[in-house]
Design a protein around this motif. Structure first.
Motif, mmCIF file in Angstrom:
data_model
loop_
_atom_site.group_PDB
_atom_site.id
_atom_site.type_symbol
_atom_site.label_atom_id
_atom_site.label_comp_id
_atom_site.label_asym_id
_atom_site.label_seq_id
_atom_site.Cartn_x
_atom_site.Cartn_y
_atom_site.Cartn_z
ATOM 1 N N CYS A 9 35.420 58.726 10.817
ATOM 2 C CA CYS A 9 34.402 59.480 10.076
ATOM 3 C C CYS A 9 34.555 59.306 8.559
ATOM 4 O O CYS A 9 33.552 59.287 7.835
ATOM 5 C CB CYS A 9 34.474 60.962 10.443
ATOM 6 N N LEU A 10 35.777 59.179 8.074
ATOM 7 C CA LEU A 10 35.966 58.940 6.642
ATOM 8 C C LEU A 10 35.412 57.581 6.242
ATOM 9 O O LEU A 10 34.839 57.432 5.155
ATOM 10 C CB LEU A 10 37.453 59.033 6.284
ATOM 11 N N SER A 11 35.558 56.576 7.115
ATOM 12 C CA SER A 11 34.994 55.265 6.804
ATOM 13 C C SER A 11 33.475 55.336 6.749
ATOM 14 O O SER A 11 32.843 54.726 5.885
ATOM 15 C CB SER A 11 35.438 54.232 7.849
ATOM 16 N N GLY A 12 32.860 56.101 7.663
ATOM 17 C CA GLY A 12 31.409 56.261 7.628
ATOM 18 C C GLY A 12 30.940 57.042 6.422
ATOM 19 O O GLY A 12 29.924 56.701 5.802
ATOM 20 N N CYS A 13 31.673 58.101 6.058
ATOM 21 C CA CYS A 13 31.295 58.932 4.915
ATOM 22 C C CYS A 13 31.404 58.160 3.603
ATOM 23 O O CYS A 13 30.461 58.123 2.805
ATOM 24 C CB CYS A 13 32.186 60.176 4.885
ATOM 25 N N VAL A 14 32.558 57.528 3.376
ATOM 26 C CA VAL A 14 32.761 56.773 2.134
ATOM 27 C C VAL A 14 31.837 55.556 2.100
ATOM 28 O O VAL A 14 31.286 55.214 1.042
ATOM 29 C CB VAL A 14 34.237 56.336 2.017
ATOM 30 N N GLY A 15 31.649 54.918 3.243
ATOM 31 C CA GLY A 15 30.757 53.760 3.290
ATOM 32 C C GLY A 15 29.327 54.115 2.935
ATOM 33 O O GLY A 15 28.644 53.356 2.239
ATOM 34 N N ALA A 16 28.856 55.287 3.387
ATOM 35 C CA ALA A 16 27.499 55.722 3.057
ATOM 36 C C ALA A 16 27.378 56.113 1.586
ATOM 37 O O ALA A 16 26.375 55.810 0.932
ATOM 38 C CB ALA A 16 27.098 56.893 3.949
ATOM 39 N N VAL A 17 28.406 56.785 1.044
ATOM 40 C CA VAL A 17 28.369 57.197 -0.358
ATOM 41 C C VAL A 17 28.390 55.987 -1.282
ATOM 42 O O VAL A 17 27.593 55.881 -2.222
ATOM 43 C CB VAL A 17 29.552 58.135 -0.671
ATOM 44 N N ARG A 18 29.300 55.069 -1.016
ATOM 45 C CA ARG A 18 29.484 53.903 -1.880
ATOM 46 C C ARG A 18 28.575 52.732 -1.492
ATOM 47 O O ARG A 18 28.573 51.722 -2.179
ATOM 48 C CB ARG A 18 30.939 53.439 -1.802
ATOM 49 N N GLU A 19 27.849 52.891 -0.369
ATOM 50 C CA GLU A 19 27.044 51.795 0.174
ATOM 51 C C GLU A 19 27.895 50.542 0.344
ATOM 52 O O GLU A 19 27.527 49.437 -0.033
ATOM 53 C CB GLU A 19 25.825 51.519 -0.703
ATOM 54 N N ASN A 20 29.076 50.774 0.944
ATOM 55 C CA ASN A 20 30.042 49.712 1.162
ATOM 56 C C ASN A 20 29.771 49.049 2.509
ATOM 57 O O ASN A 20 29.850 49.687 3.564
ATOM 58 C CB ASN A 20 31.469 50.284 1.131
ATOM 59 N N GLU A 21 29.436 47.783 2.468
ATOM 60 C CA GLU A 21 29.049 47.072 3.677
ATOM 61 C C GLU A 21 30.199 46.974 4.661
ATOM 62 O O GLU A 21 30.010 47.150 5.877
ATOM 63 C CB GLU A 21 28.555 45.670 3.298
ATOM 64 N N CYS A 22 31.413 46.738 4.192
ATOM 65 C CA CYS A 22 32.565 46.574 5.078
ATOM 66 C C CYS A 22 32.868 47.878 5.826
ATOM 67 O O CYS A 22 33.094 47.872 7.038
ATOM 68 C CB CYS A 22 33.777 46.127 4.258
ATOM 69 N N LEU A 23 32.878 48.999 5.104
ATOM 70 C CA LEU A 23 33.171 50.283 5.745
ATOM 71 C C LEU A 23 32.090 50.686 6.743
ATOM 72 O O LEU A 23 32.380 51.214 7.818
ATOM 73 C CB LEU A 23 33.326 51.369 4.678
ATOM 74 N N LEU A 24 30.830 50.435 6.397
ATOM 75 C CA LEU A 24 29.745 50.768 7.317
ATOM 76 C C LEU A 24 29.800 49.903 8.569
ATOM 77 O O LEU A 24 29.505 50.371 9.678
ATOM 78 C CB LEU A 24 28.400 50.599 6.617
#
Length: 323
Positions: A118-133
């Motif tokens: 869930c932290l990877s999804g949350c940070v990925g959505a905030v930062r629009e990080n392709e790798c985390l999403l």
């Protein structure tokens, strides 16, 4: 000039950009063949961003909010598991050999997996990080697949699973006095389901303390959690209410303790609450699938913006489409 059949959104951005600073709105050729203020390769251009879409914005913040909540739940579960290990001193040298059967490991594993996912999804959505999403989407797909597979296995191997559960329950009964975790779990099950033992209250014969040949006062008895009314005067827990109950005949014992086993009680409980259980499972699975779809939508937006940047700043002739 670019081709006429390009994406309308890209064309509109190009038109606004290429006519910037020209009074009559018609770009004049500049040196190098490009429009005014630009060059054929690598000229100065306005910042590129995708058009604002309210739905995408709402979905993004929904993904952030839901993952933030589940991240907190995962961290609390992880902390509870670590606290349980520390409280019971399970990592001490004399107990480390039995740590593989410690229920606290289940809390630690679930908490760690849930919080990381869930932290990877949350940070990925905030930062629009392709790798985390991408990691978040892959993790959810694996989780959904595992749940579907587990449901199929449970349905197919019902008889074998019942035998395994009986074996675990009997093991917990035999180690009731020696393992605080087993004692807590057995007491909660017997109190909640109003049952005693795995199949019958006589199953407590396998426990060395409740065995009728045992020298202690608990011989031929059952734990207080088997009692119909374990509270004395409705307030005080009477730990001796189950003493000598297995010396009584069933007619007399049924007024003091529950005679039925917990396996039958669990089956009846599941049958009564099958609708609620099914609804919760469907909702939980739906939330995971929805989160996966939102994450994929965010990835699509990121790819779309990268394509716009490529078209406008590198002068490549491609078409940017949303999926």
């Amino acid at each position: 000039m670019l081709k006429e059949d390009k994406d309308p959104e890209v064309s509109s951005v190009l038109t606004r950009e290429d006519t910037a600073g020209v009074p009559d709105g018609n770009p004049e050729p500049a040196e190098g063949g490009g429009p005014s203020g630009t060059s054929a390769r690598g000229g100065n251009r306005l910042p590129v961003s995708r058009p604002f879409i309210l739905t995408d914005c709402l979905l993004k913040y929904l993904l952030i909010f839901s993952n933030l909540i589940f991240s907190v739940v995962g961290l609390v579960t992880l902390a509870l598991g670590l606290w349980g290990l520390a409280e019971k001193e399970s990592l001490a040298q004399e107990k480390i050999g039995h740590i593989g059967t410690d229920p606290m490991l289940l809390f630690i594993t679930l908490g760690l997996m849930l919080s990381l996912l869930c932290l990877s999804g949350c940070v990925g959505a905030v930062r629009e990080n392709e790798c985390l999403l991408q990691a978040f989407s892959a993790g959810l797909l694996v989780l959904v697949s595992a749940q579907v597979l587990a449901a199929i296995v449970l349905y197919t191997l019902q008889g074998q699973i019942e035998g395994y559960v009986r074996s675990v329950m009997l093991t917990a009964i035999s180690r009731y006095q020696d393992d605080l975790d087993f004692r807590f779990i057995v007491d909660e099950i017997q109190t909640g389901l109003q049952c005693c033992g795995a199949d019958t209250y006589q199953d407590w014969e396998i426990n060395i303390y409740f065995n009728c040949s045992a020298p202690g006062v608990q011989a031929c008895g059952v734990p207080a959690s088997c009692c119909i009314d374990p509270l004395e005067n409705g307030t005080v827990w009477n730990s001796q209410c189950g003493l000598d109950t297995r010396l009584l005949n069933e007619f007399s014992a049924q007024s003091v303790v529950f005679l039925g086993g917990c396996l039958g009680g669990a089956a009846r409980w599941i049958e009564r609450h099958a609708g609620v259980i099914g609804t919760v499972e469907v909702v939980f699975l739906g939330v995971q699938v929805l989160s996966t779809c939102i994450a994929m939508r965010q990835l699509d937006n990121i790819h779309y913006e990268k394509c716009l940047v490529s078209v406008l700043q590198v002068d490549t002739f491609c078409t940017c489409n949303r999926h």
